[in-house]
Design a protein around this motif. Structure first.
Motif, PDB file in Angstrom:
ATOM      1  N   UNK A 158       0.858  -1.190   0.000  1.00 36.97           N
ATOM      2  CA  UNK A 158       0.000   0.000   0.000  1.00 36.97           C
ATOM      3  C   UNK A 158       0.893   1.239   0.000  1.00 36.97           C
ATOM      4  N   UNK A 159       0.437   2.354  -0.558  1.00 38.77           N
ATOM      5  CA  UNK A 159       1.258   3.567  -0.618  1.00 38.77           C
ATOM      6  C   UNK A 159       1.602   4.073   0.783  1.00 38.77           C
ATOM      7  N   UNK A 160       2.771   4.642   0.935  1.00 42.75           N
ATOM      8  CA  UNK A 160       3.183   5.197   2.212  1.00 42.75           C
ATOM      9  C   UNK A 160       2.552   6.569   2.424  1.00 42.75           C
ATOM     10  N   UNK A 161       2.163   6.846   3.664  1.00 47.02           N
ATOM     11  CA  UNK A 161       1.603   8.147   4.027  1.00 47.02           C
ATOM     12  C   UNK A 161       2.648   9.040   4.705  1.00 47.02           C
ATOM     13  N   UNK A 162       3.857   8.512   4.875  1.00 42.43           N
ATOM     14  CA  UNK A 162       4.914   9.215   5.596  1.00 42.43           C
ATOM     15  C   UNK A 162       5.758  10.030   4.620  1.00 42.43           C
ATOM     16  N   UNK A 163       6.242  11.169   5.091  1.00 36.92           N
ATOM     17  CA  UNK A 163       7.138  11.994   4.293  1.00 36.92           C
ATOM     18  C   UNK A 163       8.543  11.942   4.877  1.00 36.92           C
ATOM     19  N   UNK A 164       9.527  12.349   4.086  1.00 39.24           N
ATOM     20  CA  UNK A 164      10.911  12.306   4.543  1.00 39.24           C
ATOM     21  C   UNK A 164      11.459  10.891   4.452  1.00 39.24           C
ATOM     22  N   UNK A 165      12.222  10.460   5.462  1.00 43.13           N
ATOM     23  CA  UNK A 165      12.729   9.084   5.509  1.00 43.13           C
ATOM     24  C   UNK A 165      11.571   8.138   5.842  1.00 43.13           C
ATOM     25  N   UNK A 166      11.462   7.091   5.075  1.00 49.12           N
ATOM     26  CA  UNK A 166      10.348   6.144   5.225  1.00 49.12           C
ATOM     27  C   UNK A 166      10.891   4.789   5.672  1.00 49.12           C
ATOM     28  N   UNK A 167      10.357   4.286   6.776  1.00 46.25           N
ATOM     29  CA  UNK A 167      10.796   2.992   7.306  1.00 46.25           C
ATOM     30  C   UNK A 167       9.969   1.886   6.662  1.00 46.25           C
ATOM     31  N   UNK A 168      10.645   0.921   6.064  1.00 45.99           N
ATOM     32  CA  UNK A 168       9.987  -0.204   5.401  1.00 45.99           C
ATOM     33  C   UNK A 168      10.209  -1.489   6.183  1.00 45.99           C
ATOM     34  N   UNK A 169       9.192  -2.341   6.174  1.00 48.24           N
ATOM     35  CA  UNK A 169       9.292  -3.673   6.790  1.00 48.24           C
ATOM     36  C   UNK A 169       9.030  -4.690   5.688  1.00 48.24           C
ATOM     37  N   UNK A 170       9.977  -5.604   5.503  1.00 50.12           N
ATOM     38  CA  UNK A 170       9.873  -6.593   4.428  1.00 50.12           C
ATOM     39  C   UNK A 170       9.956  -8.001   4.992  1.00 50.12           C
ATOM     40  N   UNK A 171       8.974  -8.814   4.645  1.00 41.79           N
ATOM     41  CA  UNK A 171       9.004 -10.246   4.955  1.00 41.79           C
ATOM     42  C   UNK A 171       9.351 -10.958   3.656  1.00 41.79           C
ATOM     43  N   UNK A 172      10.432 -11.696   3.650  1.00 45.30           N
ATOM     44  CA  UNK A 172      10.919 -12.321   2.417  1.00 45.30           C
ATOM     45  C   UNK A 172       9.802 -13.035   1.667  1.00 45.30           C
ATOM     46  N   UNK A 173       9.644 -12.681   0.399  1.00 48.34           N
ATOM     47  CA  UNK A 173       8.696 -13.346  -0.510  1.00 48.34           C
ATOM     48  C   UNK A 173       7.241 -13.290  -0.035  1.00 48.34           C
ATOM     49  N   UNK A 174       6.922 -12.333   0.833  1.00 48.54           N
ATOM     50  CA  UNK A 174       5.553 -12.285   1.368  1.00 48.54           C
ATOM     51  C   UNK A 174       4.971 -10.881   1.378  1.00 48.54           C
ATOM     52  N   UNK A 175       5.697  -9.917   1.921  1.00 44.58           N
ATOM     53  CA  UNK A 175       5.096  -8.600   2.132  1.00 44.58           C
ATOM     54  C   UNK A 175       6.166  -7.529   2.200  1.00 44.58           C
ATOM     55  N   UNK A 176       5.824  -6.342   1.717  1.00 46.89           N
ATOM     56  CA  UNK A 176       6.682  -5.161   1.817  1.00 46.89           C
ATOM     57  C   UNK A 176       5.778  -3.958   2.007  1.00 46.89           C
ATOM     58  N   UNK A 177       5.967  -3.257   3.129  1.00 47.76           N
ATOM     59  CA  UNK A 177       5.067  -2.154   3.450  1.00 47.76           C
ATOM     60  C   UNK A 177       5.789  -1.154   4.340  1.00 47.76           C
ATOM     61  N   UNK A 178       5.377   0.102   4.264  1.00 46.79           N
ATOM     62  CA  UNK A 178       5.894   1.117   5.175  1.00 46.79           C
ATOM     63  C   UNK A 178       5.233   0.950   6.531  1.00 46.79           C
ATOM     64  N   UNK A 179       6.032   0.897   7.593  1.00 48.85           N
ATOM     65  CA  UNK A 179       5.467   0.649   8.927  1.00 48.85           C
ATOM     66  C   UNK A 179       6.447   1.110   9.992  1.00 48.85           C
ATOM     67  N   UNK A 180       5.936   1.729  11.035  1.00 46.63           N
ATOM     68  CA  UNK A 180       6.770   2.205  12.128  1.00 46.63           C
ATOM     69  C   UNK A 180       6.732   1.323  13.354  1.00 46.63           C
ATOM     70  N   UNK A 181       6.082   0.155  13.270  1.00 50.18           N
ATOM     71  CA  UNK A 181       5.967  -0.714  14.430  1.00 50.18           C
ATOM     72  C   UNK A 181       7.202  -1.547  14.676  1.00 50.18           C
ATOM     73  N   UNK A 182       7.160  -2.330  15.767  1.00 50.33           N
ATOM     74  CA  UNK A 182       8.237  -3.271  16.066  1.00 50.33           C
ATOM     75  C   UNK A 182       7.750  -4.671  15.712  1.00 50.33           C
TER      76      UNK A 182
END
Length: 393
Positions: A174-198
């Protein structure tokens, strides 16, 4: 003023020391130079724990500043504090959040359903996806199996930041809503999304995903799920329940449903038989009341009765053209029914307050039958006495 987020450096860091950089007048709201406490955000609740042994009840972030709310004031002259994060809560929400990414990624890639909202709560977690239609049992099984396959494969989970101008090079779910530096979380071969969680470091730490239910809501589909240690507890509770039911029904676990349906049919048959018995018994009893009352109005009281039976009896007495006042006590409350043939013209509404005062009663109706409840059960005798007196006058 800026707080360094230690939770991004090491999600398993649960104890730390840090310098107090701001403290409000109540000494219950403080900002640290660095913290391992994750603040609420991105659908993930804040960490809890202690700072200098004082409970941390909430953690919030505004821009680069993280504020900790304490249950009681920080002692005077304390400038260096020790923080301890609640590890069980942190692991729980890491599992929930990472598992949610797995589910959302599989929903998108397998079924073309976009996640539009996330709720990670203490008691349950859920996601909302677009399109207001249910998933079939086959689709639910496919989704759950694919997500759990990714867990079994113990896929790596990567977190990294990219510049806003470079984000187009990445295929985000899904498109990122964050501006500036964007933190991405990637699960190999499954998902890639901008997210600030742990999140967990590998999918294996998620342990297990179980979809519980689904419902249509606000034009979307909400899917409830149980993940990680919660799923283990959920399975343990339900397995114990199934074993108990199987023992009570004297069948193996796989025979519970068939036996339960058989018992339901037996109950329906018994209800029908009981209703038939009530009708026959009420007919006999109404005839006896009419016969014994002679010319007097009929009054009868049940100390602990069946309200449905009383209503059935009232209908039968109306057919006998006899005035009556029936009362019964049920769960400490008084229920009453007063009936007079339409030809008698009994002015119930005129005497309502007088009749119902002894029982602190409410209710009404229209000729020839009035019904209701009373808060003072002990007043039933006076109610019946007043009814008989009014008929004689």
């Amino acid at each position: 003023m800026k707080t360094t987020p230690l939770y991004y450096q090491d999600v398993n860091l649960l104890q730390f020391q840090s310098r107090v950089v701001h403290l409000d007048k109540s000494r219950c709201r403080l900002v640290l130079a660095e913290t391992a406490f994750y603040p609420e955000g991105g659908g993930q609740p804040a960490d809890t724990g202690t700072i200098e042994g004082i409970a941390v009840t909430d953690v919030q972030k505004k821009e680069t500043v993280i504020t900790h709310l304490l249950a009681s004031p920080l002692p005077e002259n304390v400038t260096l504090v020790k923080g301890v994060v609640d590890g069980a809560r942190r692991r729980d929400f890491m599992q929930q959040h990472t598992g949610q990414h797995l589910l959302s990624g599989c929903l998108d890639s397998l079924l073309g359903r976009e996640t539009v909202a996330v709720h990670l709560g203490k008691d349950y977690s859920s996601i909302e996806v677009n399109k207001a239609c249910y998933l079939s049992e086959d689709e639910l099984a496919l989704l759950e199996n694919r997500a759990n396959d990714a867990i079994c494969e113990n896929r790596k989970i990567h977190t990294f930041s990219v510049a806003q101008e470079d984000i187009s090079a990445y295929q985000l779910r899904r498109p990122s809503k964050v501006k500036g530096r964007i933190r991405l979380v990637e699960i190999d071969n499954t998902d890639l999304v901008a997210c600030g969680g742990v999140h967990c470091r590998t999918t294996g730490e998620v342990k297990f995903i179980k979809i519980l239910s689904q419902e249509l809501l606000r034009g979307n589909l909400r899917i409830y799920f149980c993940i990680g240690d919660r799923a283990r507890r959920d399975y343990r509770i339900k397995h114990q329940l199934c074993r108990t039911l199987a023992a009570d029904l004297s069948v193996p676990v796989e025979g519970i449903l068939e036996k339960w349906r058989s018992r339901q049919q037996e109950m329906e048959n018994l209800k029908i038989a009981l209703q038939d018995w009530k009708k026959r018994e009420a007919a006999l009893f109404s005839a006896a009341l009419v016969r014994n009352a002679a010319a007097a109005p009929i009054v009868h009281h049940w100390q602990e009765g069946d309200s449905e039976y009383m209503k059935l009896l009232a209908k039968l007495l109306l057919q006998q053209d006899k005035p009556f006042c029936l009362t019964l006590i049920k769960r400490g409350k008084l229920q009453w029914a007063i009936g007079c043939a339409a030809s008698d013209g009994f002015p119930f509404n005129e005497h309502r307050a007088y009749l119902l005062a002894p029982i602190d009663g409410k209710g009404g109706g229209k000729a020839p039958l009035w019904q209701g409840m009373g808060n003072k059960a002990a007043g039933w005798k006076e109610l019946q006495y007043r009814f008989k007196t009014l008929l004689k006058s």
